[in-house]
Design a protein around this motif. Structure first.
Motif, PDB file in Angstrom:
ATOM      1  N   LEU A  71      14.231  26.438  11.840  1.00  0.00           N
ATOM      2  CA  LEU A  71      13.750  25.528  10.791  1.00  0.00           C
ATOM      3  C   LEU A  71      14.834  24.553  10.329  1.00  0.00           C
ATOM      4  O   LEU A  71      14.524  23.503   9.751  1.00  0.00           O
ATOM      5  N   LYS A  72      16.079  24.874  10.568  1.00  0.00           N
ATOM      6  CA  LYS A  72      17.186  24.034  10.111  1.00  0.00           C
ATOM      7  C   LYS A  72      17.140  22.624  10.695  1.00  0.00           C
ATOM      8  O   LYS A  72      17.709  21.694  10.112  1.00  0.00           O
ATOM      9  N   ARG A  73      16.462  22.454  11.817  1.00  0.00           N
ATOM     10  CA  ARG A  73      16.418  21.136  12.453  1.00  0.00           C
ATOM     11  C   ARG A  73      15.171  20.331  12.057  1.00  0.00           C
ATOM     12  O   ARG A  73      14.829  19.357  12.733  1.00  0.00           O
ATOM     13  N   HIS A  74      14.520  20.727  10.952  1.00  0.00           N
ATOM     14  CA  HIS A  74      13.284  20.035  10.566  1.00  0.00           C
ATOM     15  C   HIS A  74      13.308  19.603   9.090  1.00  0.00           C
ATOM     16  O   HIS A  74      12.653  20.193   8.233  1.00  0.00           O
ATOM     17  N   LYS A  91       9.682  47.533   1.620  1.00  0.00           N
ATOM     18  CA  LYS A  91       9.958  46.591   0.537  1.00  0.00           C
ATOM     19  C   LYS A  91      11.382  46.043   0.619  1.00  0.00           C
ATOM     20  O   LYS A  91      11.666  44.969   0.083  1.00  0.00           O
ATOM     21  N   SER A  92      12.262  46.746   1.314  1.00  0.00           N
ATOM     22  CA  SER A  92      13.627  46.250   1.480  1.00  0.00           C
ATOM     23  C   SER A  92      13.704  45.115   2.494  1.00  0.00           C
ATOM     24  O   SER A  92      14.645  44.308   2.482  1.00  0.00           O
ATOM     25  N   GLU A  93      12.710  45.022   3.381  1.00  0.00           N
ATOM     26  CA  GLU A  93      12.709  43.975   4.404  1.00  0.00           C
ATOM     27  C   GLU A  93      12.255  42.631   3.849  1.00  0.00           C
ATOM     28  O   GLU A  93      12.753  41.575   4.273  1.00  0.00           O
ATOM     29  N   ILE A  94      11.294  42.660   2.929  1.00  0.00           N
ATOM     30  CA  ILE A  94      10.649  41.421   2.489  1.00  0.00           C
ATOM     31  C   ILE A  94      11.623  40.426   1.858  1.00  0.00           C
ATOM     32  O   ILE A  94      11.657  39.251   2.252  1.00  0.00           O
ATOM     33  N   PRO A  95      12.452  40.831   0.885  1.00  0.00           N
ATOM     34  CA  PRO A  95      13.361  39.838   0.291  1.00  0.00           C
ATOM     35  C   PRO A  95      14.360  39.277   1.289  1.00  0.00           C
ATOM     36  O   PRO A  95      14.700  38.087   1.229  1.00  0.00           O
ATOM     37  N   LEU A  96      14.841  40.094   2.226  1.00  0.00           N
ATOM     38  CA  LEU A  96      15.791  39.609   3.227  1.00  0.00           C
ATOM     39  C   LEU A  96      15.139  38.588   4.151  1.00  0.00           C
ATOM     40  O   LEU A  96      15.735  37.551   4.483  1.00  0.00           O
ATOM     41  N   ALA A  97      13.897  38.878   4.557  1.00  0.00           N
ATOM     42  CA  ALA A  97      13.178  37.945   5.432  1.00  0.00           C
ATOM     43  C   ALA A  97      12.951  36.621   4.706  1.00  0.00           C
ATOM     44  O   ALA A  97      13.128  35.534   5.295  1.00  0.00           O
ATOM     45  N   LEU A  98      12.567  36.680   3.449  1.00  0.00           N
ATOM     46  CA  LEU A  98      12.331  35.462   2.684  1.00  0.00           C
ATOM     47  C   LEU A  98      13.613  34.654   2.516  1.00  0.00           C
ATOM     48  O   LEU A  98      13.603  33.410   2.562  1.00  0.00           O
ATOM     49  N   LYS A  99      14.726  35.341   2.321  1.00  0.00           N
ATOM     50  CA  LYS A  99      16.003  34.636   2.180  1.00  0.00           C
ATOM     51  C   LYS A  99      16.371  33.885   3.453  1.00  0.00           C
ATOM     52  O   LYS A  99      16.877  32.762   3.410  1.00  0.00           O
ATOM     53  N   HIS A 100      16.102  34.488   4.613  1.00  0.00           N
ATOM     54  CA  HIS A 100      16.412  33.816   5.886  1.00  0.00           C
ATOM     55  C   HIS A 100      15.531  32.584   6.069  1.00  0.00           C
ATOM     56  O   HIS A 100      16.017  31.515   6.487  1.00  0.00           O
ATOM     57  N   LEU A 101      14.248  32.693   5.763  1.00  0.00           N
ATOM     58  CA  LEU A 101      13.354  31.538   5.902  1.00  0.00           C
ATOM     59  C   LEU A 101      13.771  30.440   4.933  1.00  0.00           C
ATOM     60  O   LEU A 101      13.828  29.260   5.299  1.00  0.00           O
ATOM     61  N   ILE A 106      16.633  25.195   3.258  1.00  0.00           N
ATOM     62  CA  ILE A 106      17.704  24.635   2.416  1.00  0.00           C
ATOM     63  C   ILE A 106      18.710  23.877   3.279  1.00  0.00           C
ATOM     64  O   ILE A 106      19.140  22.766   2.944  1.00  0.00           O
ATOM     65  N   ALA A 107      19.077  24.473   4.427  1.00  0.00           N
ATOM     66  CA  ALA A 107      20.021  23.814   5.339  1.00  0.00           C
ATOM     67  C   ALA A 107      19.436  22.531   5.912  1.00  0.00           C
ATOM     68  O   ALA A 107      20.152  21.550   6.142  1.00  0.00           O
ATOM     69  N   ALA A 108      18.109  22.528   6.121  1.00  0.00           N
ATOM     70  CA  ALA A 108      17.450  21.337   6.676  1.00  0.00           C
ATOM     71  C   ALA A 108      17.281  20.238   5.634  1.00  0.00           C
ATOM     72  O   ALA A 108      16.955  19.099   5.977  1.00  0.00           O
ATOM     73  N   LYS A 109      17.471  20.592   4.367  1.00  0.00           N
ATOM     74  CA  LYS A 109      17.227  19.670   3.261  1.00  0.00           C
ATOM     75  C   LYS A 109      15.783  19.187   3.255  1.00  0.00           C
ATOM     76  O   LYS A 109      15.476  18.010   3.008  1.00  0.00           O
ATOM     77  N   ALA A 110      14.897  20.121   3.552  1.00  0.00           N
ATOM     78  CA  ALA A 110      13.467  19.814   3.565  1.00  0.00           C
ATOM     79  C   ALA A 110      12.977  19.562   2.141  1.00  0.00           C
ATOM     80  O   ALA A 110      13.632  19.947   1.168  1.00  0.00           O
ATOM     81  N   PHE A 133      15.735  30.291  -3.632  1.00  0.00           N
ATOM     82  CA  PHE A 133      14.960  29.284  -2.909  1.00  0.00           C
ATOM     83  C   PHE A 133      14.148  28.428  -3.882  1.00  0.00           C
ATOM     84  O   PHE A 133      14.113  27.200  -3.778  1.00  0.00           O
ATOM     85  N   LEU A 134      13.502  29.094  -4.863  1.00  0.00           N
ATOM     86  CA  LEU A 134      12.681  28.355  -5.819  1.00  0.00           C
ATOM     87  C   LEU A 134      13.513  27.430  -6.707  1.00  0.00           C
ATOM     88  O   LEU A 134      13.000  26.437  -7.224  1.00  0.00           O
ATOM     89  N   ARG A 135      14.777  27.761  -6.890  1.00  0.00           N
ATOM     90  CA  ARG A 135      15.638  26.922  -7.723  1.00  0.00           C
ATOM     91  C   ARG A 135      16.290  25.783  -6.941  1.00  0.00           C
ATOM     92  O   ARG A 135      16.934  24.911  -7.518  1.00  0.00           O
ATOM     93  N   SER A 136      16.154  25.774  -5.629  1.00  0.00           N
ATOM     94  CA  SER A 136      16.879  24.853  -4.761  1.00  0.00           C
ATOM     95  C   SER A 136      16.204  23.483  -4.671  1.00  0.00           C
ATOM     96  O   SER A 136      15.028  23.334  -5.007  1.00  0.00           O
TER      97      SER A 136
END
Length: 602
Positions: A71-74, A91-101, A106-110, A133-136
């Motif tokens: 996604l960084k290239r879009h 439940k430990s997987e969900i926040p980590l997955a969301l952070k990666h997405l 954020i890196a793409a400045k979408a 993410f929501l604050r970005s």
């Protein structure tokens, strides 16, 4: 029961030309980068990706990291359509997955316009993966936020509110004020605490056009807080608080909102127990204005036919009205006929929806007579709900196999102590099984229990409670001891948790089995029904017990069909007797049972 009707603005209508990638409903399992290769390759192959639809798959942490990298290239990315994406995930997987997405965008400045994470078991834990993410800057351009059925709970609602308020402040400081138009957060068990926090978003943004928050166990104090925020959103077009407990008090607060929101097109307060006085308030507030109104849903609200006629009068001058739902109220046959006749005089009589689940004429008259005391009843019911965070409005009435609320289990939740019993009711994966009692400390042997249905006329309270089959009327009449209720409860109280509840239910049915042929059996069944639901309220398991009792009475379909040994006509007869009592349970339980029983007579 009335269904919660959502009215989402079409995403496709927002942009005439969009290019994107969809893996919707592929039922794919992406645990790692290799398994997510098709998604990553598609993102790398396409030069323009406005949206990515991953709905109906299950995403793990490593796979999310790989997709985030792609996604960084879009930078042109606009719509994250990621609902129903974490089935069977820890439940430990969900926040980590969301952070990666989120990190990828954020890196793409979408510049995101749509974020849809509905039907994911986020809870407060999942919100930790969304906060940054929501604050970005990615979300400074956010217009539509869908968090339906995410199990946020009061704490998650507070976390969401704080993140959105920070987002607003950040966007304003950057010179790009947040213009959120659509906010959907139904079926989240927000309760009064969460609703009060969410109201701060509405007060601050003042840009909302569509707000949908059905089935959140919000009572009139939470509704009052929301109303203060709603008043500051003059462009509001869709307002849906279906299946929360407004009562007349909450209806008064919402009626005061309508003068501030002249552009409303869809109003949905079905299943909110606004009663006749609430209907009067709504009718008065809507009568002179809101010429653009298209949908008004006030079904299942315990409104008598006078209130129904007032509502029809209020929509006479609404030329665009296409749907008026008043089904499931206390009109009676004559009342329905009067309302239909009055509606025929309007410009759009076809807008009135068919009456399929109305109370009898006698019940309608009773509802009208009881209206004078409705405020007292409302106050008692609501006070309990507010203090104890009671929550059975939501999921209760409309079963959804994808409902994620049961997956929330936050050990560190500040509400854990108050809601421990309630969390158990949602988290457990083993429902009650007919006649399946776990091993207990009871000294009775299986053989003794099995012999509870022998011909011995001097049946003991213990044999009666622990026996699997209904006893004869003669046996019931000689049940050991004069104070039968005390004797039976002395046995039931030896058990705890599910066993206590299970024995309560079946002891009730055994007594109700003879309710039409024995006044003593009827009185005992009524007392036990009351005791059963008092225990359900006390342990915050209302919906669980409601579902189970309705299944045992063959009213609610069970996944594992069974033939009950009890006389259903008699058992339902006793239930009708108890729900007519003013001191039985609360309005939520009464209303649910009454509507279910009335459906059988329809």
């Amino acid at each position: 029961m009335a269904m919660a009707n959502f009215s989402f603005v079409s995403m496709a209508a927002q942009a005439p030309k969009e290019s994107g990638i969809s893996f919707q409903n592929k039922a794919a399992t992406w645990d790692n980068a290799e398994q997510a290769k098709d998604v990553v390759d598609a993102l790398n192959r396409e030069s323009t990706v406005h949206y990515l639809n991953l709905d109906g798959n299950t995403l793990g942490v490593d796979a999310a990291k790989a997709i985030g990298e792609a996604l960084k290239r879009h930078p042109e990315f606009r719509k994250a359509l990621w609902k129903n994406l974490f089935t069977r995930r820890l439940k430990s997987e969900i926040p980590l997955a969301l952070k990666h997405l989120g990190a990828g965008l954020i890196a793409a400045k979408a510049k995101l316009t749509v974020l849809d994470l509905s039907d994911n078991a986020l809870g407060p834990n999942g919100m930790t993966g969304l906060e940054d993410f929501l604050r970005s800057p990615v979300c400074y351009s956010l217009q539509e936020l869908y968090l339906n059925n995410c199990g946020l709970g009061p704490e998650g609602g507070c976390m969401l509110s704080k993140a959105m308020l920070d987002l607003h402040a950040n966007a304003k400081a950057a010179g790009t004020p947040l213009q959120l138009r659509i906010f959907v957060a139904g079926r989240n068990r927000l309760e009064n605490v969460g609703a009060t926090a969410i109201s701060k978003i509405f007060k601050t943004l003042q840009t909302l056009e569509e707000i949908c928050m059905p089935q959140n166990s919000i009572y009139h104090k939470g509704v009052a807080a929301l109303a203060e925020g709603l008043k500051l959103n003059p462009h509001l077009r869709v307002l849906n608080l279906n299946d929360n407990t407004l009562t007349c008090k909450g209806a008064s607060e919402i009626a005061a909102v309508f003068e501030h929101t002249p552009h409303l097109r869809e109003i949905n307060f079905g299943d909110c127990i606004i009663k006749t006085d609430g209907a009067y308030l709504f009718a008065e507030a809507l009568e002179q204005h809101h010429k653009q109104l298209e949908v008004l849903d006030l079904g299942f609200n315990e409104i008598n036919h006078d209130g129904g006629l007032m509502l029809v009068t209020a929509v006479v001058n609404k030329p665009n009205l296409r749907l008026l739902n008043l089904d499931g109220n206390c009109f009676g046959q004559k009342g329905c006929e009067l309302i239909i006749a009055e509606m025929e005089k309007t410009a759009n009589p076809a807008a009135l929806q068919p009456f399929e689940e109305d109370d009898s004429e006698d019940e309608a008259e009773k509802a009208s007579d009881d209206e004078e005391n409705s405020e007292e009843d409302d106050a008692e019911t609501v006070e309990y709900g507010e203090d104890d965070y009671e929550q059975d409005g939501g999921d209760s009435k409309d079963y959804d196999p994808n409902d994620t609320t049961e997956e929330v289990d936050e050990e560190d939740d500040e509400y854990a102590d108050e809601n421990a019993a309630e969390d158990t009711a949602y988290v457990t994966t083993r429902a009650f099984n007919t006649m399946n009692i776990n091993e207990t400390t009871s000294a009775k042997s299986d053989d003794t229990i099995a012999n509870a249905q022998n011909d011995n006329l001097n049946i003991s309270a213990e044999d009666f409670v622990l026996g699997k089959e209904p006893c004869t009327l003669q046996q019931f009449g000689t049940l050991n001891g004069d104070n039968k209720l005390h004797k039976l409860m002395s046995v039931i109280d030896q058990f705890d948790n599910d066993n206590h509840l299970l024995l309560l239910v079946f002891t009730t049915l055994k007594c109700a089995h003879h309710s039409k042929s024995s006044k003593a059996a009827l009185d005992l069944a009524v007392s036990l029904y009351k005791t059963t639901f008092e225990y359900a309220i006390k342990t915050k398991q209302e919906q669980r017990v409601l579902d189970y009792v309705l299944k045992q009475l063959c009213i609610l379909r069970s996944e594992e069909p069974f033939k009950s040994p009890y006389d259903m006509t008699n058992c339902r007869y006793a239930l009708r007797e108890v729900i007519s009592l003013s001191d039985f349970a609360n309005d939520n339980i009464k209303n649910t049972l009454k509507v279910c029983l009335d459906q059988l007579d329809a």
